[in-house]
Design a protein around this motif. Structure first.
Motif, PDB file in Angstrom:
ATOM      1  N   HIS A 100      26.573   7.138  -5.741  1.00  0.00           N
ATOM      2  CA  HIS A 100      26.192   6.164  -4.765  1.00  0.00           C
ATOM      3  C   HIS A 100      27.379   5.875  -4.097  1.00  0.00           C
ATOM      4  O   HIS A 100      27.665   5.245  -2.824  1.00  0.00           O
ATOM      5  CB  HIS A 100      25.441   5.105  -5.052  1.00  0.00           C
ATOM      6  N   SER A 101      28.775   5.910  -4.727  1.00  0.00           N
ATOM      7  CA  SER A 101      30.142   5.598  -4.119  1.00  0.00           C
ATOM      8  C   SER A 101      30.355   5.858  -2.989  1.00  0.00           C
ATOM      9  O   SER A 101      30.934   5.511  -2.109  1.00  0.00           O
ATOM     10  CB  SER A 101      30.904   5.716  -5.141  1.00  0.00           C
ATOM     11  N   GLY A 102      29.574   7.308  -2.698  1.00  0.00           N
ATOM     12  CA  GLY A 102      30.095   7.849  -1.441  1.00  0.00           C
ATOM     13  C   GLY A 102      28.645   7.574  -0.479  1.00  0.00           C
ATOM     14  O   GLY A 102      28.973   8.248   0.751  1.00  0.00           O
ATOM     15  N   LEU A 140      13.597   2.750  -3.255  1.00  0.00           N
ATOM     16  CA  LEU A 140      15.016   2.995  -3.421  1.00  0.00           C
ATOM     17  C   LEU A 140      15.874   2.368  -2.176  1.00  0.00           C
ATOM     18  O   LEU A 140      15.407   3.435  -1.317  1.00  0.00           O
ATOM     19  CB  LEU A 140      15.515   4.137  -4.035  1.00  0.00           C
ATOM     20  N   VAL A 141      16.439   1.525  -2.053  1.00  0.00           N
ATOM     21  CA  VAL A 141      17.176   0.911  -0.671  1.00  0.00           C
ATOM     22  C   VAL A 141      18.625   1.278  -0.761  1.00  0.00           C
ATOM     23  O   VAL A 141      19.043   0.664  -1.681  1.00  0.00           O
ATOM     24  CB  VAL A 141      16.540  -0.284  -0.288  1.00  0.00           C
ATOM     25  N   TYR A 142      19.189   1.918   0.208  1.00  0.00           N
ATOM     26  CA  TYR A 142      20.619   1.680   0.395  1.00  0.00           C
ATOM     27  C   TYR A 142      21.195   0.464   0.390  1.00  0.00           C
ATOM     28  O   TYR A 142      20.907  -0.533   1.289  1.00  0.00           O
ATOM     29  CB  TYR A 142      21.145   2.512   1.505  1.00  0.00           C
ATOM     30  N   ILE A 166      22.280  19.416  -0.218  1.00  0.00           N
ATOM     31  CA  ILE A 166      21.822  19.352   0.928  1.00  0.00           C
ATOM     32  C   ILE A 166      21.435  18.282   1.677  1.00  0.00           C
ATOM     33  O   ILE A 166      20.322  17.561   1.094  1.00  0.00           O
ATOM     34  CB  ILE A 166      21.046  20.574   1.054  1.00  0.00           C
ATOM     35  N   GLY A 167      21.733  17.568   2.634  1.00  0.00           N
ATOM     36  CA  GLY A 167      21.242  16.462   3.282  1.00  0.00           C
ATOM     37  C   GLY A 167      20.632  16.650   4.499  1.00  0.00           C
ATOM     38  O   GLY A 167      20.390  17.725   5.013  1.00  0.00           O
ATOM     39  N   GLY A 168      20.380  15.674   5.324  1.00  0.00           N
ATOM     40  CA  GLY A 168      19.887  15.785   6.685  1.00  0.00           C
ATOM     41  C   GLY A 168      18.376  15.642   6.792  1.00  0.00           C
ATOM     42  O   GLY A 168      17.712  15.857   7.827  1.00  0.00           O
ATOM     43  N   PHE A 169      17.343  15.508   5.817  1.00  0.00           N
ATOM     44  CA  PHE A 169      16.151  15.540   5.644  1.00  0.00           C
ATOM     45  C   PHE A 169      15.590  14.192   6.199  1.00  0.00           C
ATOM     46  O   PHE A 169      14.551  14.881   7.256  1.00  0.00           O
ATOM     47  CB  PHE A 169      15.607  15.756   4.238  1.00  0.00           C
ATOM     48  N   PRO A 170      15.817  13.215   6.116  1.00  0.00           N
ATOM     49  CA  PRO A 170      15.287  12.141   7.108  1.00  0.00           C
ATOM     50  C   PRO A 170      15.605  12.310   8.460  1.00  0.00           C
ATOM     51  O   PRO A 170      14.772  11.821   9.409  1.00  0.00           O
ATOM     52  CB  PRO A 170      15.778  10.577   6.279  1.00  0.00           C
ATOM     53  N   GLN A 171      16.835  12.715   8.805  1.00  0.00           N
ATOM     54  CA  GLN A 171      17.289  13.111  10.076  1.00  0.00           C
ATOM     55  C   GLN A 171      16.255  14.039  10.674  1.00  0.00           C
ATOM     56  O   GLN A 171      15.739  13.966  12.018  1.00  0.00           O
ATOM     57  CB  GLN A 171      18.737  13.398  10.363  1.00  0.00           C
ATOM     58  N   ALA A 172      16.194  15.128   9.943  1.00  0.00           N
ATOM     59  CA  ALA A 172      15.165  16.107  10.569  1.00  0.00           C
ATOM     60  C   ALA A 172      13.736  15.759  10.750  1.00  0.00           C
ATOM     61  O   ALA A 172      13.142  16.250  11.759  1.00  0.00           O
ATOM     62  CB  ALA A 172      15.275  17.265   9.592  1.00  0.00           C
ATOM     63  N   GLU A 173      13.316  14.952   9.845  1.00  0.00           N
ATOM     64  CA  GLU A 173      11.975  14.376  10.084  1.00  0.00           C
ATOM     65  C   GLU A 173      11.822  13.414  11.457  1.00  0.00           C
ATOM     66  O   GLU A 173      10.983  13.666  12.360  1.00  0.00           O
ATOM     67  CB  GLU A 173      11.602  13.334   9.046  1.00  0.00           C
ATOM     68  N   ALA A 214      23.748   4.752   4.750  1.00  0.00           N
ATOM     69  CA  ALA A 214      22.501   4.490   4.966  1.00  0.00           C
ATOM     70  C   ALA A 214      21.624   5.760   5.531  1.00  0.00           C
ATOM     71  O   ALA A 214      20.538   5.604   5.300  1.00  0.00           O
ATOM     72  CB  ALA A 214      22.133   3.367   6.037  1.00  0.00           C
ATOM     73  N   GLN A 215      22.617   6.912   5.666  1.00  0.00           N
ATOM     74  CA  GLN A 215      21.661   8.042   6.379  1.00  0.00           C
ATOM     75  C   GLN A 215      21.711   9.022   5.007  1.00  0.00           C
ATOM     76  O   GLN A 215      21.134  10.052   5.132  1.00  0.00           O
ATOM     77  CB  GLN A 215      23.089   8.761   7.368  1.00  0.00           C
ATOM     78  N   ASN A 216      22.273   8.695   3.702  1.00  0.00           N
ATOM     79  CA  ASN A 216      22.085   9.818   2.720  1.00  0.00           C
ATOM     80  C   ASN A 216      20.603  10.147   2.464  1.00  0.00           C
ATOM     81  O   ASN A 216      19.826   9.143   2.436  1.00  0.00           O
ATOM     82  CB  ASN A 216      22.673   9.097   1.370  1.00  0.00           C
ATOM     83  N   SER A 217      20.334  11.207   2.316  1.00  0.00           N
ATOM     84  CA  SER A 217      18.895  11.718   2.141  1.00  0.00           C
ATOM     85  C   SER A 217      18.269  11.291   0.941  1.00  0.00           C
ATOM     86  O   SER A 217      16.980  11.242   0.594  1.00  0.00           O
ATOM     87  CB  SER A 217      18.830  13.247   2.247  1.00  0.00           C
TER      88      SER A 217
END
Length: 320
Positions: A13-15, A68-70, A290-297, A18-21
């Motif tokens: 979580h240290s890195g 789970l909230v950032y 691999i990230g970008g899942f909520p952004q892709a949605e 709010a965009q983390n998948s």
């Protein structure tokens, strides 16, 4: 319905931003009836440093009971901690960013050996595919590429066209060098090999990230380089927009997916560029976090998060 599965998510979580998948993925997983429960442990907890360095040390984590909230201060990762036993879980889901020491992969593999615990993605598969020379298995889909170990080898290859030199274990666009003339290779430190790839003049058309889970294409986004730049990484100033899949990319994934699944790779990000003939070609295979899942949605308007969790369960039930 198959039996519900228990999950341990390993993250850092240290890195996070709010965009983390990990937040939307864990929340979608937690609410799925096929999930018995989900716990989470973070490398950002000082008590877990030895474990994430690869020592057989106790790892502390907590059960995800609510959304789970950032939070910028990360306080949600500091409460209700308890010692966790890796082998008690059906699935350990790695959501760790670079860098991850090989000792960590070796340790969790040893600890879960002989148990029924499945690790996603498989550490051995991450190690093999995380080396950029893995692309040499797929030359028919890539721009011209070679493994170069010396300046002379790079010079010989650069006599044909400009090159991009990629350190084999680099990430996020770090350490990449562009060679426009053969003599430019003399400025490169060859203490380690590089993957040399033809520099594509159409790179400004964007680097497309294709999200693949359990061999299925779920979404794609196009990362456009910043004005005057040629590196497309968002971390290097690029921007991301939704994108569609080209026929050649579909065929590419159909060829790649069996090889990746065979190596225990459920989640991967496949990157493509436009070659000098206007076709999309393979430039990277990413198999760690691999990230970008909520952004892709959000970009596609499709239920990418639930589709991701569906494919995760399909993969787990097939391999447990």
């Amino acid at each position: 319905m198959s039996r519900p599965l228990s999950f341990l998510v390993l993250t850092d979580h240290s890195g996070h931003s709010a965009q983390n998948s990990v937040y939307s993925l864990v929340n979608t997983l937690r609410q799925d009836q096929r999930c018995k429960f989900v716990d989470i442990a973070t490398r950002g907890n000082p008590q877990n440093q030895e474990f994430f360095r690869g020592a057989r040390a106790q790892v502390q984590g907590f059960g995800v009971k609510d959304e789970l909230v950032y939070r910028k201060d990360g306080n949600q990762f500091a409460h209700d901690l308890q010692p966790l036993e890796l082998a008690q879980y059906d699935v350990i889901w790695l959501r760790l960013p670079h860098p991850v020491p090989q000792e960590f992969f070796d340790c969790i593999t040893e600890v879960t050996a002989g148990t029924d615990t499945l690790i996603v993605n498989d550490p051995a598969g991450i190690t093999e595919t995380g080396d950029k020379s893995f692309l040499l298995h797929f030359r028919e889909w890539t721009p011209p590429i070679e493994l170069v170990r010396t300046a002379n080898e790079a010079k010989t290859f650069a006599e044909q066209f400009s090159l991009v030199l990629k350190p084999l274990r680099a990430y996020g666009g770090k350490g990449i060098r562009r060679i426009d003339r053969p003599e430019d290779a003399d400025t490169v430190d060859f203490t380690e090999p590089y993957l040399a790839m033809k520099f594509l003049k159409n790179v400004s058309q964007g680097d497309k990230r294709i999200l693949v889970v359990n061999g299925k294409i779920l979404a794609a986004s196009l990362r456009i380089p910043a004005p005057g730049q040629w590196l497309c990484n968002v971390a290097q100033g690029g921007k991301s927009i939704g994108a569609e899949i080209e026929p050649e990319e579909q065929a590419m994934i159909e060829a790649l997916a069996p090889e990746l699944l065979q190596r225990g790779i459920c989640f991967c990000g496949v990157d493509t560029l436009v070659d000098d003939d206007g076709r999309r070609v393979l430039s990277e295979i990413n198999t760690l976090s691999i990230g970008g899942f909520p952004q892709a949605e959000a970009q596609s308007g499709r239920p990418v998060l639930q589709q991701t969790i569906d494919e995760l369960f399909h993969y787990c039930y097939d391999h447990l």
